[in-house]
Write a protein that holds these residues in place. Structure first.
Motif, PDB file in Angstrom:
ATOM      1  N   ARG A  36       0.825  -1.204   0.000  1.00  0.00           N
ATOM      2  CA  ARG A  36       0.000   0.000   0.000  1.00  0.00           C
ATOM      3  C   ARG A  36       0.866   1.264   0.000  1.00  0.00           C
ATOM      4  O   ARG A  36       0.590   2.243   0.693  1.00  0.00           O
ATOM      5  CB  ARG A  36      -0.948   0.011   1.210  1.00  0.00           C
ATOM      6  CG  ARG A  36      -2.081  -0.993   1.093  1.00  0.00           C
ATOM      7  CD  ARG A  36      -2.966  -0.650  -0.106  1.00  0.00           C
ATOM      8  NE  ARG A  36      -4.126  -1.520  -0.231  1.00  0.00           N
ATOM      9  CZ  ARG A  36      -4.163  -2.649  -0.956  1.00  0.00           C
ATOM     10  NH1 ARG A  36      -3.090  -3.046  -1.605  1.00  0.00           N
ATOM     11  NH2 ARG A  36      -5.259  -3.369  -1.045  1.00  0.00           N
ATOM     12  N   GLN A  92       2.041   0.154   4.357  1.00  0.00           N
ATOM     13  CA  GLN A  92       0.655   0.200   4.814  1.00  0.00           C
ATOM     14  C   GLN A  92       0.227   1.606   5.246  1.00  0.00           C
ATOM     15  O   GLN A  92      -0.710   1.761   6.026  1.00  0.00           O
ATOM     16  CB  GLN A  92       0.434  -0.803   5.960  1.00  0.00           C
ATOM     17  CG  GLN A  92       0.863  -2.223   5.654  1.00  0.00           C
ATOM     18  CD  GLN A  92       0.149  -2.821   4.439  1.00  0.00           C
ATOM     19  OE1 GLN A  92      -1.002  -2.501   4.174  1.00  0.00           O
ATOM     20  NE2 GLN A  92       0.847  -3.680   3.695  1.00  0.00           N
ATOM     21  N   GLN A 174      -3.421 -10.126  -1.685  1.00  0.00           N
ATOM     22  CA  GLN A 174      -4.851 -10.304  -1.424  1.00  0.00           C
ATOM     23  C   GLN A 174      -5.229  -9.828  -0.028  1.00  0.00           C
ATOM     24  O   GLN A 174      -6.196  -9.085   0.146  1.00  0.00           O
ATOM     25  CB  GLN A 174      -5.225 -11.785  -1.596  1.00  0.00           C
ATOM     26  CG  GLN A 174      -5.124 -12.308  -3.013  1.00  0.00           C
ATOM     27  CD  GLN A 174      -6.150 -11.681  -3.931  1.00  0.00           C
ATOM     28  OE1 GLN A 174      -7.291 -11.457  -3.527  1.00  0.00           O
ATOM     29  NE2 GLN A 174      -5.759 -11.396  -5.162  1.00  0.00           N
ATOM     30  N   ASP A 175      -4.450 -10.259   0.977  1.00  0.00           N
ATOM     31  CA  ASP A 175      -4.746  -9.863   2.364  1.00  0.00           C
ATOM     32  C   ASP A 175      -3.514 -10.155   3.217  1.00  0.00           C
ATOM     33  O   ASP A 175      -3.174 -11.322   3.444  1.00  0.00           O
ATOM     34  CB  ASP A 175      -5.957 -10.622   2.904  1.00  0.00           C
ATOM     35  CG  ASP A 175      -6.483 -10.012   4.196  1.00  0.00           C
ATOM     36  OD1 ASP A 175      -5.689  -9.869   5.137  1.00  0.00           O
ATOM     37  OD2 ASP A 175      -7.678  -9.689   4.248  1.00  0.00           O
ATOM     38  N   VAL A 176      -2.846  -9.102   3.650  1.00  0.00           N
ATOM     39  CA  VAL A 176      -1.595  -9.268   4.399  1.00  0.00           C
ATOM     40  C   VAL A 176      -1.821 -10.001   5.713  1.00  0.00           C
ATOM     41  O   VAL A 176      -1.045 -10.896   6.086  1.00  0.00           O
ATOM     42  CB  VAL A 176      -0.946  -7.885   4.654  1.00  0.00           C
ATOM     43  CG1 VAL A 176       0.245  -8.029   5.593  1.00  0.00           C
ATOM     44  CG2 VAL A 176      -0.505  -7.255   3.352  1.00  0.00           C
ATOM     45  N   GLU A 177      -2.872  -9.657   6.437  1.00  0.00           N
ATOM     46  CA  GLU A 177      -3.098 -10.263   7.752  1.00  0.00           C
ATOM     47  C   GLU A 177      -3.365 -11.759   7.642  1.00  0.00           C
ATOM     48  O   GLU A 177      -2.829 -12.562   8.434  1.00  0.00           O
ATOM     49  CB  GLU A 177      -4.260  -9.557   8.447  1.00  0.00           C
ATOM     50  CG  GLU A 177      -3.961  -8.115   8.817  1.00  0.00           C
ATOM     51  CD  GLU A 177      -5.127  -7.450   9.522  1.00  0.00           C
ATOM     52  OE1 GLU A 177      -6.187  -8.098   9.651  1.00  0.00           O
ATOM     53  OE2 GLU A 177      -4.973  -6.289   9.964  1.00  0.00           O
ATOM     54  N   ILE A 178      -4.179 -12.156   6.678  1.00  0.00           N
ATOM     55  CA  ILE A 178      -4.452 -13.588   6.489  1.00  0.00           C
ATOM     56  C   ILE A 178      -3.190 -14.314   6.050  1.00  0.00           C
ATOM     57  O   ILE A 178      -2.923 -15.446   6.485  1.00  0.00           O
ATOM     58  CB  ILE A 178      -5.592 -13.779   5.465  1.00  0.00           C
ATOM     59  CG1 ILE A 178      -6.913 -13.267   6.056  1.00  0.00           C
ATOM     60  CG2 ILE A 178      -5.725 -15.245   5.072  1.00  0.00           C
ATOM     61  CD1 ILE A 178      -8.086 -13.364   5.130  1.00  0.00           C
ATOM     62  N   THR A 186       5.982 -11.811   6.089  1.00  0.00           N
ATOM     63  CA  THR A 186       5.679 -10.611   5.310  1.00  0.00           C
ATOM     64  C   THR A 186       6.882  -9.680   5.210  1.00  0.00           C
ATOM     65  O   THR A 186       7.036  -8.981   4.200  1.00  0.00           O
ATOM     66  CB  THR A 186       4.493  -9.855   5.927  1.00  0.00           C
ATOM     67  OG1 THR A 186       4.730  -9.632   7.319  1.00  0.00           O
ATOM     68  CG2 THR A 186       3.206 -10.638   5.754  1.00  0.00           C
ATOM     69  N   GLU A 288     -14.085  -1.044  -4.121  1.00  0.00           N
ATOM     70  CA  GLU A 288     -13.908  -1.227  -2.687  1.00  0.00           C
ATOM     71  C   GLU A 288     -15.281  -1.293  -2.019  1.00  0.00           C
ATOM     72  O   GLU A 288     -16.198  -0.561  -2.372  1.00  0.00           O
ATOM     73  CB  GLU A 288     -13.094  -0.088  -2.092  1.00  0.00           C
ATOM     74  CG  GLU A 288     -11.644  -0.078  -2.579  1.00  0.00           C
ATOM     75  CD  GLU A 288     -10.826   0.968  -1.851  1.00  0.00           C
ATOM     76  OE1 GLU A 288     -11.394   1.630  -0.945  1.00  0.00           O
ATOM     77  OE2 GLU A 288      -9.645   1.114  -2.168  1.00  0.00           O
TER      78      GLU A 288
END
Length: 289
Positions: A36, A92, A174-178, A186, A288
């Protein structure tokens, strides 16, 4: 005026421009999609790639097919210092990265002015010959750019679809946390993604320098075109960016040839404005929620 020979020439010129725009745009959207980060210093990295190719190929006479990737590799490796000292603070943080990296861009550009002065240089073409194929006259220089860019894009596709780290990069996008929950490191993925993004920007900068001219300010146009291609295709969408770069290169070649550069710029920005009004997420992006 619209003969097959002229149209074929316009198409080849458009494909070579598209190759440059796709490479620099992919690097731009890779940083945005995973970290990001809106990398307004992307053009400066492309400029450094041009200077690296100028010295490695133009001055040290290293064979071109070795010099082009080596120049990009040199810039990408050196840029890891910026990744550690500057970029890492903006991961981010989309809006903060815009201002911070715009400052970095200015610092790199004016440091280049001090080192190399603002005068324009030229990177010699690897092949100066022009080949006649039927009614077409094909520039050897543009054919080399298309071939090297195509090989790089194919390698990028294979890496992201068939290697462990490539799949981890796609998961992080797609999704950093997942991705972190699934065991993806990461921090390592960020560094790898940054390295690949700058490598592609520097490679595109070398192509741009040998197609046009080399100067400390040459990165402004690749950055602008990358930003437009990303908006056209959709922020964070790699297929969308490839489509946006292809459309941008072909339209610029066609409109510039038949209607002039002013018309090309007018139509390009007009199309972007209309897209932002009616489909702000881009051609292949997702809205979004």
């Amino acid at each position: 005026m619209y003969s097959p020979a002229v149209l074929g020439q316009v198409f080849i010129n458009g494909i070579s421009l598209s190759a440059i725009y796709i490479l620099v745009s992919l690097g731009f959207t890779l940083l945005f999609g995973i970290m990001r980060v809106v990398n307004f210093a992307h053009g400066a990295m492309a400029m450094l790639g041009g200077y690296a190719l100028y010295y490695i190929y133009g001055q040290f006479q290293v064979p071109y097919l070795i010099a082009a990737p080596l120049a990009a590799l040199t810039v990408a490796t050196g840029s890891l210092v910026f990744e550690r000292l500057v970029y890492r603070w903006f991961y981010q943080k989309m809006f903060q990265s815009m201002i911070g990296l715009l400052g970095l861009d200015m610092a790199i550009v004016f440091t280049a002015v001090i080192i190399w002065d603002p005068h324009e240089r030229s990177v010699p073409a690897p092949i100066s010959a022009v080949y006649k194929v039927g009614p077409l006259f094909l520039s050897g220089n543009k054919l080399v750019i298309i071939a090297v860019a195509a090989a790089t894009l194919a390698a990028f596709y294979l890496f992201t679809h068939f290697t462990r780290y490539g799949l981890a990069m796609r998961a992080a996008a797609q999704d950093v946390e997942i991705a972190e929950v699934q065991g993806v490191n990461t921090d390592r993925i960020y560094t790898l993604s940054f390295f690949i993004a700058i490598f592609m920007a520097a490679l595109a900068g070398g192509f741009f320098a040998q197609t046009y001219v080399l100067s400390p300010f040459m990165g402004e146009r690749p950055l602008m075109m990358a930003f437009i291609a990303v908006i056209l295709g959709g922020m964070g969408s790699i297929p969308g960016v490839a489509l946006g770069g292809l459309i941008l290169g072909l339209s610029e070649s066609f409109l510039g040839t038949y209607f002039g550069g002013t018309t090309s710029v007018f139509v390009t920005f007009g199309a972007v404005i209309l897209l932002l009004v009616f489909r702000p997420w881009g051609l292949l992006g997702t809205p979004e929620t």
